[in-house]
Design a protein around this motif. Structure first.
Motif, PDB file in Angstrom:
ATOM      1  N   ARG A  53      -7.698   8.648 -11.423  1.00 50.30           N
ATOM      2  CA  ARG A  53      -8.983   7.213 -11.906  1.00 50.30           C
ATOM      3  C   ARG A  53      -7.984   6.034 -11.472  1.00 50.30           C
ATOM      4  NH1 ARG A  53      -9.781   4.159 -15.954  1.00 50.30           N
ATOM      5  NH2 ARG A  53      -8.849   4.696 -17.121  1.00 50.30           N
ATOM      6  N   ILE A  54      -6.944   6.337 -12.446  1.00 48.63           N
ATOM      7  CA  ILE A  54      -6.129   5.209 -12.104  1.00 48.63           C
ATOM      8  C   ILE A  54      -5.341   4.776 -11.127  1.00 48.63           C
ATOM      9  CG2 ILE A  54      -4.275   3.527 -12.982  1.00 48.63           C
ATOM     10  CD1 ILE A  54      -4.120   5.870 -15.558  1.00 48.63           C
ATOM     11  N   ARG A  90       0.766  -1.171  -0.100  1.00 49.38           N
ATOM     12  CA  ARG A  90       0.052   0.357   0.088  1.00 49.38           C
ATOM     13  C   ARG A  90       0.963   1.046  -0.105  1.00 49.38           C
ATOM     14  NH1 ARG A  90      -3.294  -3.425   3.761  1.00 49.38           N
ATOM     15  NH2 ARG A  90      -2.023  -1.963   5.218  1.00 49.38           N
ATOM     16  N   GLN A  91       1.902   1.321   0.211  1.00 48.71           N
ATOM     17  CA  GLN A  91       2.804   2.699   0.488  1.00 48.71           C
ATOM     18  C   GLN A  91       3.187   2.995  -0.147  1.00 48.71           C
ATOM     19  OE1 GLN A  91       3.210   4.574   3.355  1.00 48.71           O
ATOM     20  NE2 GLN A  91       4.873   5.211   2.086  1.00 48.71           N
ATOM     21  N   GLN A  92       3.694   1.801  -1.238  1.00 50.86           N
ATOM     22  CA  GLN A  92       4.742   2.106  -2.661  1.00 50.86           C
ATOM     23  C   GLN A  92       3.506   2.260  -3.809  1.00 50.86           C
ATOM     24  OE1 GLN A  92       5.822  -2.496  -3.269  1.00 50.86           O
ATOM     25  NE2 GLN A  92       8.065  -2.564  -1.937  1.00 50.86           N
ATOM     26  N   LEU A  93       1.587   1.556  -3.217  1.00 42.31           N
ATOM     27  CA  LEU A  93       1.041   2.345  -4.099  1.00 42.31           C
ATOM     28  C   LEU A  93       0.989   3.773  -3.694  1.00 42.31           C
ATOM     29  CD1 LEU A  93      -1.250   1.164  -6.330  1.00 42.31           C
ATOM     30  CD2 LEU A  93      -2.404   0.728  -4.237  1.00 42.31           C
ATOM     31  N   ALA A  94       0.625   3.989  -2.827  1.00 42.95           N
ATOM     32  CA  ALA A  94       0.456   5.548  -2.595  1.00 42.95           C
ATOM     33  C   ALA A  94       1.598   6.231  -2.503  1.00 42.95           C
ATOM     34  CB  ALA A  94       0.303   5.630  -1.038  1.00 42.95           C
ATOM     35  N   GLU A  95       3.244   5.948  -3.330  1.00 40.21           N
ATOM     36  CA  GLU A  95       4.146   6.410  -3.627  1.00 40.21           C
ATOM     37  C   GLU A  95       4.279   6.814  -5.045  1.00 40.21           C
ATOM     38  OE1 GLU A  95       7.328   4.759  -2.514  1.00 40.21           O
ATOM     39  OE2 GLU A  95       7.460   5.986   1.140  1.00 40.21           O
ATOM     40  N   ALA A  96       3.803   5.440  -5.458  1.00 43.31           N
ATOM     41  CA  ALA A  96       3.678   5.320  -7.013  1.00 43.31           C
ATOM     42  C   ALA A  96       2.627   6.179  -7.916  1.00 43.31           C
ATOM     43  CB  ALA A  96       3.528   4.326  -7.766  1.00 43.31           C
ATOM     44  N   GLU A  97       1.743   6.819  -6.444  1.00 42.19           N
ATOM     45  CA  GLU A  97       0.202   7.878  -7.059  1.00 42.19           C
ATOM     46  C   GLU A  97       1.304   9.131  -7.206  1.00 42.19           C
ATOM     47  OE1 GLU A  97      -4.293   8.673  -5.287  1.00 42.19           O
ATOM     48  OE2 GLU A  97      -2.984   7.104  -4.702  1.00 42.19           O
ATOM     49  N   ALA A  98       1.105   9.320  -6.231  1.00 40.09           N
ATOM     50  CA  ALA A  98       1.387  10.547  -5.789  1.00 40.09           C
ATOM     51  C   ALA A  98       2.624  10.947  -6.836  1.00 40.09           C
ATOM     52  CB  ALA A  98       2.955  10.352  -4.453  1.00 40.09           C
ATOM     53  N   ARG A  99       4.194  10.664  -6.772  1.00 45.85           N
ATOM     54  CA  ARG A  99       4.624  10.394  -8.131  1.00 45.85           C
ATOM     55  C   ARG A  99       4.839  10.812  -9.759  1.00 45.85           C
ATOM     56  NH1 ARG A  99       8.221   6.538  -5.428  1.00 45.85           N
ATOM     57  NH2 ARG A  99       7.013   4.730  -6.993  1.00 45.85           N
ATOM     58  N   PHE A 100       3.545   9.701  -9.881  1.00 40.59           N
ATOM     59  CA  PHE A 100       2.945   9.626 -11.074  1.00 40.59           C
ATOM     60  C   PHE A 100       2.219  11.130 -11.656  1.00 40.59           C
ATOM     61  CE2 PHE A 100      -0.781   8.519 -14.479  1.00 40.59           C
ATOM     62  CZ  PHE A 100      -0.370   8.570 -15.292  1.00 40.59           C
ATOM     63  N   THR A 101       1.321  11.431 -10.035  1.00 41.00           N
ATOM     64  CA  THR A 101       0.252  12.182  -9.961  1.00 41.00           C
ATOM     65  C   THR A 101       1.403  13.784 -10.066  1.00 41.00           C
ATOM     66  OG1 THR A 101      -1.144  10.951  -8.530  1.00 41.00           O
ATOM     67  CG2 THR A 101      -1.325  13.908  -9.004  1.00 41.00           C
ATOM     68  N   GLN A 102       2.103  14.051  -9.525  1.00 39.40           N
ATOM     69  CA  GLN A 102       3.576  14.978  -9.630  1.00 39.40           C
ATOM     70  C   GLN A 102       3.658  14.840 -11.448  1.00 39.40           C
ATOM     71  OE1 GLN A 102       5.579  14.569  -6.647  1.00 39.40           O
ATOM     72  NE2 GLN A 102       4.542  14.875  -5.588  1.00 39.40           N
ATOM     73  N   ARG A 126      -6.932   0.946  -5.920  1.00 40.61           N
ATOM     74  CA  ARG A 126      -6.911   1.351  -5.041  1.00 40.61           C
ATOM     75  C   ARG A 126      -7.762   0.278  -4.755  1.00 40.61           C
ATOM     76  NH1 ARG A 126     -10.783   3.199  -1.499  1.00 40.61           N
ATOM     77  NH2 ARG A 126     -11.640   4.488  -3.350  1.00 40.61           N
ATOM     78  N   ARG A 127      -8.947   0.592  -5.641  1.00 41.32           N
ATOM     79  CA  ARG A 127     -10.263  -0.451  -5.950  1.00 41.32           C
ATOM     80  C   ARG A 127      -9.760  -2.310  -5.282  1.00 41.32           C
ATOM     81  NH1 ARG A 127     -13.316   3.978  -8.089  1.00 41.32           N
ATOM     82  NH2 ARG A 127     -12.746   2.917 -10.180  1.00 41.32           N
ATOM     83  N   LEU A 128      -9.180  -2.149  -6.801  1.00 40.62           N
ATOM     84  CA  LEU A 128      -8.721  -3.632  -6.642  1.00 40.62           C
ATOM     85  C   LEU A 128      -8.015  -4.557  -5.623  1.00 40.62           C
ATOM     86  CD1 LEU A 128      -7.617  -2.854 -10.997  1.00 40.62           C
ATOM     87  CD2 LEU A 128      -9.371  -4.225  -9.909  1.00 40.62           C
ATOM     88  N   GLU A 129      -7.377  -2.753  -5.522  1.00 40.58           N
ATOM     89  CA  GLU A 129      -6.138  -4.032  -4.099  1.00 40.58           C
ATOM     90  C   GLU A 129      -7.876  -4.200  -3.061  1.00 40.58           C
ATOM     91  OE1 GLU A 129      -3.775  -4.988  -3.118  1.00 40.58           O
ATOM     92  OE2 GLU A 129      -3.728  -4.589  -1.384  1.00 40.58           O
ATOM     93  N   GLU A 130      -8.361  -3.368  -2.554  1.00 41.76           N
ATOM     94  CA  GLU A 130      -9.350  -3.211  -1.500  1.00 41.76           C
ATOM     95  C   GLU A 130     -10.445  -4.744  -2.136  1.00 41.76           C
ATOM     96  OE1 GLU A 130     -11.567   0.413  -1.187  1.00 41.76           O
ATOM     97  OE2 GLU A 130     -10.380   1.550  -0.319  1.00 41.76           O
ATOM     98  N   ARG A 131     -10.371  -4.821  -2.803  1.00 45.75           N
ATOM     99  CA  ARG A 131     -11.784  -5.996  -3.532  1.00 45.75           C
ATOM    100  C   ARG A 131     -10.180  -7.770  -3.058  1.00 45.75           C
ATOM    101  NH1 ARG A 131     -12.966  -6.034  -9.048  1.00 45.75           N
ATOM    102  NH2 ARG A 131     -13.911  -4.137  -9.227  1.00 45.75           N
TER     103      ARG A 131
END
Length: 285
Positions: free
Chosen positions: A205-206, A180-192, A211-216
């Protein structure tokens, strides 16, 4: 010739010459083959010290090591020490009862545990705690008796099955947190890295989809675990119910049948199963 009251003998313990009246008038036990040569004073000191220092079953003649008679101890022991000796003697007798166990937790009571070491968990009715019949200690929660033996043999390196499973669960949870941490960091880097609003929206959106896939995935994993736990509980409940039904069937069978006096087969009719006519209290059965 001097009278018996003035005759003397030397005590073999204190080596003092004393009147014969100061020695025991009879042998100290029915097993002794000698006349007593220890004076009453030394014998009294010996008996009282032995009761204070040793177990009740080791009260022996100071001259020949035969077991002292109960009457001799009663006659010479101090009253409070004799009461202690008597309690010790009773405790020794009780301790010899098959599968009797004293509570090791300090309440001073004991009980017969019929299943013995086969089912070593014992509940003390006095102190309301559980202890181990096999190890004579407070119950080793999360350890089987074999695991507890392994723990005692190597306490620094031992891990029980429960501890190993806990370590596996901890590793899995840590891996999920890292993901989850890696996913959040990747999301932040990609967004920036996106320069335009629509690219940022697409990135969000991606990330949201991931996140939804991970929660599922996590929900499915939790559901799978819960289903496994449910099946395990149902299996245990089914076993308990089957045992209960089997016991009820046996009880009904015993209540409604009697062994045929001719062949001992359980029956519930007027004639024995071997064809012989028998009666019970005046009535055929």
């Amino acid at each position: 010739m001097s009278s018996s009251s003035t005759q003397t003998a030397v005590c073999t313990v204190c080596f003092e010459p004393k009147r014969l009246a100061e020695f025991p008038g009879t042998r100290l036990s029915t097993s002794c083959t000698h006349e007593p040569s220890t004076c009453l004073e030394c014998l009294t000191l010996y008996i009282n010290s032995r009761i204070s220092e040793t177990a009740a079953g080791l009260m022996r003649c100071p001259e020949c090591e035969e077991q002292l008679d109960f009457e001799t101890i009663h006659l010479l022991a101090r009253r409070d020490l004799f009461d202690q000796f008597q309690r010790q003697s009773i405790d020794d007798l009780i301790s010899k009862v098959p599968r009797f166990v004293w509570c090791p937790l300090g309440c001073g009571t004991g009980q017969v545990h019929p299943s013995g070491a086969d089912q070593p968990l014992v509940f003390c009715l006095r102190c309301n705690r559980h202890f181990c019949f096999r190890h004579r200690t407070i119950w080793h929660t999360n350890y089987t008796c074999d695991e507890y033996d392994a723990f005692l043999a190597d306490p620094q390196n031992f891990r029980s099955r429960a501890q190993m499973q806990s370590a596996v669960d901890a590793d899995r949870d840590a891996a999920e947190r890292r993901y989850r941490q890696q996913l959040a960091e990747a999301e932040a880097r990609f967004t920036q890295s996106l320069l335009r609003e629509e690219e940022a929206a697409e990135a969000r959106r991606i990330a949201e989809e991931q996140r939804r896939l991970e929660e599922r995935r996590q929900a499915e994993e939790r559901a799978r675990r819960e289903e496994e736990e449910k099946r395990a509980r149902e299996a245990l409940e089914l076993q308990a119910r089957l045992r209960n039904e089997e016991q009820q069937t046996r009880n009904v069978f015993r209540r409604l049948t009697k062994p045929c006096p001719g062949c001992r087969v359980p029956i519930e009719k007027n004639q024995g199963c071997c064809g012989t006519d028998f009666s019970w209290n005046g009535a055929h059965w």
